[in-house]
Every structure is written in structure tokens, then in C-alpha cells.
Design a protein around this motif. Structure first.
Motif, PDB file in Angstrom:
ATOM      1  N   ALA A 146     -56.681   7.448   4.084  1.00 57.62           N
ATOM      2  CA  ALA A 146     -57.650   6.358   4.239  1.00 57.62           C
ATOM      3  C   ALA A 146     -57.289   5.246   3.276  1.00 57.62           C
ATOM      4  N   THR A 147     -57.238   4.045   3.794  1.00 57.34           N
ATOM      5  CA  THR A 147     -57.003   2.864   2.968  1.00 57.34           C
ATOM      6  C   THR A 147     -57.623   1.670   3.668  1.00 57.34           C
ATOM      7  N   GLY A 148     -58.345   0.829   2.913  1.00 63.43           N
ATOM      8  CA  GLY A 148     -59.059  -0.274   3.548  1.00 63.43           C
ATOM      9  C   GLY A 148     -60.056   0.262   4.550  1.00 63.43           C
ATOM     10  N   LYS A 149     -60.017  -0.261   5.765  1.00 65.12           N
ATOM     11  CA  LYS A 149     -60.910   0.203   6.827  1.00 65.12           C
ATOM     12  C   LYS A 149     -60.211   1.172   7.780  1.00 65.12           C
ATOM     13  N   HIS A 150     -59.045   1.641   7.414  1.00 66.07           N
ATOM     14  CA  HIS A 150     -58.249   2.491   8.296  1.00 66.07           C
ATOM     15  C   HIS A 150     -58.278   3.947   7.848  1.00 66.07           C
ATOM     16  N   PHE A 151     -58.200   4.846   8.851  1.00 63.28           N
ATOM     17  CA  PHE A 151     -58.072   6.275   8.629  1.00 63.28           C
ATOM     18  C   PHE A 151     -56.807   6.716   9.351  1.00 63.28           C
ATOM     19  N   TYR A 152     -55.686   6.545   8.667  1.00 61.59           N
ATOM     20  CA  TYR A 152     -54.389   6.758   9.289  1.00 61.59           C
ATOM     21  C   TYR A 152     -54.048   8.247   9.392  1.00 61.59           C
ATOM     22  N   LEU A 153     -53.399   8.599  10.502  1.00 58.04           N
ATOM     23  CA  LEU A 153     -52.745   9.891  10.622  1.00 58.04           C
ATOM     24  C   LEU A 153     -51.360   9.744  10.025  1.00 58.04           C
ATOM     25  N   VAL A 154     -51.047  10.599   9.035  1.00 55.60           N
ATOM     26  CA  VAL A 154     -49.715  10.564   8.438  1.00 55.60           C
ATOM     27  C   VAL A 154     -49.014  11.887   8.692  1.00 55.60           C
ATOM     28  N   GLN A 155     -47.693  11.781   8.845  1.00 52.31           N
ATOM     29  CA  GLN A 155     -46.840  12.965   8.922  1.00 52.31           C
ATOM     30  C   GLN A 155     -46.084  13.057   7.610  1.00 52.31           C
ATOM     31  N   GLY A 156     -46.144  14.228   6.977  1.00 53.98           N
ATOM     32  CA  GLY A 156     -45.523  14.382   5.678  1.00 53.98           C
ATOM     33  C   GLY A 156     -44.305  15.276   5.691  1.00 53.98           C
ATOM     34  N   ASP A 157     -43.453  15.062   4.721  1.00 52.71           N
ATOM     35  CA  ASP A 157     -42.272  15.892   4.476  1.00 52.71           C
ATOM     36  C   ASP A 157     -42.415  16.424   3.053  1.00 52.71           C
ATOM     37  N   ALA A 158     -42.749  17.704   2.923  1.00 51.99           N
ATOM     38  CA  ALA A 158     -43.030  18.261   1.597  1.00 51.99           C
ATOM     39  C   ALA A 158     -41.800  18.239   0.697  1.00 51.99           C
ATOM     40  N   ALA A 159     -40.636  18.572   1.244  1.00 49.19           N
ATOM     41  CA  ALA A 159     -39.416  18.619   0.430  1.00 49.19           C
ATOM     42  C   ALA A 159     -39.001  17.235  -0.046  1.00 49.19           C
ATOM     43  N   ALA A 160     -39.104  16.244   0.838  1.00 47.15           N
ATOM     44  CA  ALA A 160     -38.720  14.872   0.491  1.00 47.15           C
ATOM     45  C   ALA A 160     -39.814  14.138  -0.272  1.00 47.15           C
ATOM     46  N   GLU A 161     -41.027  14.713  -0.280  1.00 46.95           N
ATOM     47  CA  GLU A 161     -42.190  14.115  -0.944  1.00 46.95           C
ATOM     48  C   GLU A 161     -42.490  12.725  -0.378  1.00 46.95           C
ATOM     49  N   THR A 162     -42.564  12.668   0.965  1.00 44.75           N
ATOM     50  CA  THR A 162     -42.860  11.416   1.654  1.00 44.75           C
ATOM     51  C   THR A 162     -43.945  11.625   2.708  1.00 44.75           C
ATOM     52  N   VAL A 163     -44.630  10.540   3.058  1.00 46.69           N
ATOM     53  CA  VAL A 163     -45.555  10.512   4.191  1.00 46.69           C
ATOM     54  C   VAL A 163     -45.280   9.250   4.993  1.00 46.69           C
ATOM     55  N   SER A 164     -45.497   9.346   6.316  1.00 44.59           N
ATOM     56  CA  SER A 164     -45.293   8.211   7.212  1.00 44.59           C
ATOM     57  C   SER A 164     -46.486   8.089   8.138  1.00 44.59           C
ATOM     58  N   VAL A 165     -46.932   6.859   8.394  1.00 47.01           N
ATOM     59  CA  VAL A 165     -48.059   6.615   9.293  1.00 47.01           C
ATOM     60  C   VAL A 165     -47.591   6.756  10.732  1.00 47.01           C
ATOM     61  N   ILE A 166     -48.320   7.569  11.524  1.00 51.88           N
ATOM     62  CA  ILE A 166     -47.973   7.725  12.940  1.00 51.88           C
ATOM     63  C   ILE A 166     -49.164   7.480  13.857  1.00 51.88           C
ATOM     64  N   GLY A 167     -50.333   7.171  13.309  1.00 50.74           N
ATOM     65  CA  GLY A 167     -51.509   6.911  14.138  1.00 50.74           C
ATOM     66  C   GLY A 167     -52.643   6.385  13.286  1.00 50.74           C
ATOM     67  N   ASP A 168     -53.735   6.005  13.927  1.00 48.36           N
ATOM     68  CA  ASP A 168     -54.896   5.471  13.212  1.00 48.36           C
ATOM     69  C   ASP A 168     -56.174   6.037  13.832  1.00 48.36           C
ATOM     70  N   GLY A 169     -57.255   6.030  13.069  1.00 47.00           N
ATOM     71  CA  GLY A 169     -58.535   6.519  13.570  1.00 47.00           C
ATOM     72  C   GLY A 169     -58.573   8.021  13.734  1.00 47.00           C
ATOM     73  N   ILE A 170     -57.836   8.740  12.889  1.00 41.70           N
ATOM     74  CA  ILE A 170     -57.731  10.196  13.011  1.00 41.70           C
ATOM     75  C   ILE A 170     -58.034  10.835  11.662  1.00 41.70           C
ATOM     76  N   GLU A 171     -59.077  11.654  11.596  1.00 40.51           N
ATOM     77  CA  GLU A 171     -59.468  12.306  10.350  1.00 40.51           C
ATOM     78  C   GLU A 171     -59.416  13.826  10.502  1.00 40.51           C
ATOM     79  N   CYS A 172     -59.025  14.484   9.422  1.00 37.14           N
ATOM     80  CA  CYS A 172     -58.979  15.948   9.357  1.00 37.14           C
ATOM     81  C   CYS A 172     -58.196  16.560  10.514  1.00 37.14           C
ATOM     82  N   PRO A 173     -56.909  16.210  10.661  1.00 34.69           N
ATOM     83  CA  PRO A 173     -56.117  16.769  11.755  1.00 34.69           C
ATOM     84  C   PRO A 173     -55.819  18.243  11.550  1.00 34.69           C
ATOM     85  N   SER A 174     -55.697  18.971  12.647  1.00 35.68           N
ATOM     86  CA  SER A 174     -55.332  20.383  12.612  1.00 35.68           C
ATOM     87  C   SER A 174     -54.376  20.641  13.772  1.00 35.68           C
ATOM     88  N   LEU A 175     -53.184  21.146  13.455  1.00 33.53           N
ATOM     89  CA  LEU A 175     -52.110  21.284  14.435  1.00 33.53           C
ATOM     90  C   LEU A 175     -52.289  22.532  15.285  1.00 33.53           C
TER      91      LEU A 175
END
Length: 322
Positions: free
Chosen positions: A203-232
Motif C-alpha cells: 500500500a502506498t498513497g491511495k493504491h493497494f498494489y499486488l506485488v510479486q517478490g523474489d526472496a533470494a534477490a530481495e526484490t518486489v515488483s508491482v503486477i496489479g492494483d486494488g488487491i489486498e491479502c492475496p493467497s495463491l
């Protein structure tokens, strides 16, 4: 990193929700503990659905016939997978604080980790290797009344600990980027089968972004918006999530990672929870009844059909049937 300078307060509706949820959790954990008859035969391999019993505060097993067996584990939030469970509980040695226990299949404690804040979410990867948690944290924003969230990761195979996802780099498709925005808050982590990829809300500003993370690389990337508490989903193709409505209530939907199609589920009540896939076709979740204040576990089909079914009264934090 100085947390006081890296976080800003979230919107007023989010602050209110966090405050109310924190008060509810603290009240539930400080009321008198009822007498509990523990079933010593229950383990994380016992057939049934694992939940947090809201009356006793214990990790409990709900069997197929609806009967319930209590365990000795007391948790504020709990989740089980891969023969392990993550249990966020009050620290008996330091009132008002919490710790994270990693429980083995027989419910013995494998590891204990101090965590800062009030528990709100807990997750394990499907094989039990990766642990994630989210805490409500007060005083992290630039006003003393501010609330924010802090999510961490622990790799039980390597021992690598990430205290906060805010320490990860936010990168674009080309791998370029830097620190997340100063007002960024992360919550609701869910792991993929490779024990490295994960999904979460930023969450940042008025957005609730869906991010995909890479634990080993210690990175996250935005892939969607308006998505909270995702479960795969178990097959790795879809995410169940909660969509925020203009009145700051939530509705459950499913997001297809391939097509980006969003499917509203048949549950029309307000659901402030991170849904769980009971199987590839069924979503489980905790739902508060505003009439009596009780939380119960419900299920609903993942394709938008059918109607909600109550699975366990006085229960929350469900884990897929073992």
C-alpha cells in the motif's frame, strides 16, 4: 534503516481499521483463559481442518463430523502447511509483546522468534519451509498515533531472516529500481511452490498494489492494483484476495494471473481476512458476524458460483484440511 523516517501514516480509514483490529486482538488475548481439555493425540497430520478456536485461543482441529479437539498451543494467529505450523502468540516473559513459534508436526516448538507489534497475518509455504507474518505496528509513522504494518520472512532451511519487506528493492520489469516509497506498507504474504516467489500487498498513497517478490534477490515488483491479502491457489494460477469498496468494507474475488481476469465470489458479506484455498476449487475464510461479534470459518466456491457455507462456528485462521 530508520523506521521513523521510512514510513508515513496511511489513510484515515486504514488507520481506523488497524486500530480496531489491534484492540480486538489485544482484548481477545487478555481476557480470562477458559478451562480447556487438551487432546494429546492431535498433531498437524491429524485428518481435519486446523483453526484458531476463538473461545479458547487454542489451535484446534475440526474433524469432518464437526467435532473439535483442542491442542495445547495458544495462538493469536496460526497457519499450518507441510507438517509445520506458524503460531503468533503473546510472550509470557514480556506482557504486551508477541513471539512467533514454528511448530513441528507433533506441536513441539522448533524455533521461537520475537516479533514487534500485534499479529494480523501468518503464512507458510506448502512444504513448510518458508514462514511469513504481518504485524500491526504503532508509532512507526511520523505521528505517535499512526499505525502501519510490518511483514517479515524466514527461510527455515537456510536461516535467512527478513525483518521487514520494506528493506527489499522495488524493481520494474527491467530489474531497475530502488527503495519502496517512504509510505509503503506490506501485508498478506503468500508463497509459490518454488519457496522463493511470493505475492503480497504493497500500500502506498491511495493504491493497494499486488506485488510479486523474489526472496533470494530481495526484490518486489508491482503486477496489479486494488488487491489486498492475496493467497495463491495450489495450482499456482490464481489468487484469492479482498477488494476494498468505497465504504472501506471488502469483498472476496479471485484474480487469474494469466489472463488478469477478476471473478467476484458469491460471498457478499464484508470479509476482512486473507482467504485460504481449501483445495483448487474452494476458498476458506474467517467472517465476523456484526450482530453478535463472533467470527466463524466459512467457505465459498472459487469460480463465483454457489453460496457461502459455514464450516466452523467460533473459529478463525483456517488451514487447508490435512
Amino acid at each position: 534503516m530508520n523506521a521513523l523516517t521510512t514510513r508515513a501514516k496511511v489513510g484515515i480509514t486504514v488507520l481506523t481499521a488497524l486500530l480496531l483490529a489491534s484492540v480486538a486482538v489485544v482484548w481477545a488475548l487478555t481476557r480470562p483463559d477458559p478451562q480447556v481439555e487438551v487432546d494429546p493425540t492431535v498433531s498437524l497430520r491429524s485428518p481435519g481442518m486446523l483453526v484458531r478456536d476463538t473461545t479458547t485461543g487454542r489451535l484446534a482441529l475440526v474433524r469432518a463430523d464437526g467435532s473439535r479437539a483442542q491442542t495445547a498451543a495458544t495462538c493469536a494467529r496460526v497457519y499450518a502447511a507441510g507438517g509445520r505450523a506458524v503460531c503468533l502468540r503473546p510472550d509470557e516473559a514480556s506482557p504486551g509483546t508477541f513471539v512467533l513459534d514454528v511448530l513441528a508436526s507433533d506441536l513441539s516448538v522448533e524455533r521461537t522468534l520475537p516479533v514487534n507489534g500485534v499479529p494480523t497475518r501468518a503464512r507458510l509455504s506448502a512444504d513448510g519451509r518458508m514462514v511469513a507474518w504481518t504485524m500491526f505496528v504503532s508509532g512507526d509513522s511520523y505521528t505517535s498515533a499512526g499505525f502501519s504494518t510490518r511483514s517479515g520472512l524466514l527461510d527455515l532451511a537456510t536461516g535467512v531472516l527478513t525483518s521487514s519487506l520494506e528493506d527489499f528493492r522495488l524493481v520494474d520489469a527491467a530489474g531497475k529500481g530502488g527503495k519502496p516509497p517512504t509510505d509503503a506498507n506490506f501485508w498478506g504474504v503468500s508463497f509459490a511452490a518454488d519457496d522463493n516467489t511470493f505475492y503480497a500487498t504493497m500500500a502506498t498513497g491511495k493504491h493497494f498494489y499486488l506485488v510479486q517478490g523474489d526472496a533470494a534477490a530481495e526484490t518486489v515488483s508491482v503486477i496489479g492494483d486494488g488487491i489486498e491479502c492475496p493467497s495463491l491457489s495450489p495450482d499456482g494460477t490464481r489468487l484469492v484476495y479482498k477488494r476494498r469498496l468505497p465504504d472501506s468494507t471488502w469483498r472476496l474475488e479471485v484474480y487469474d494471473l494469466g489472463s488478469t481476469r477478476r471473478t467476484p465470489l458469491a460471498e457478499t458479506a464484508d470479509v476482512d481476512d486473507q482467504g485460504v484455498w481449501l483445495d483448487d476449487h474452494t476458498i476458506g475464510y474467517g467472517r465476523l458476524d456484526p450482530a453478535n461479534g463472533r467470527v466463524s470459518v466459512w467457505s465459498v466456491p472459487a469460480d463465483g458460483s454457489g453460496s457461502p457455507v459455514e464450516l466452523a462456528d467460533g473459529a478463525e485462521s483456517p488451514s487447508a484440511p490435512t
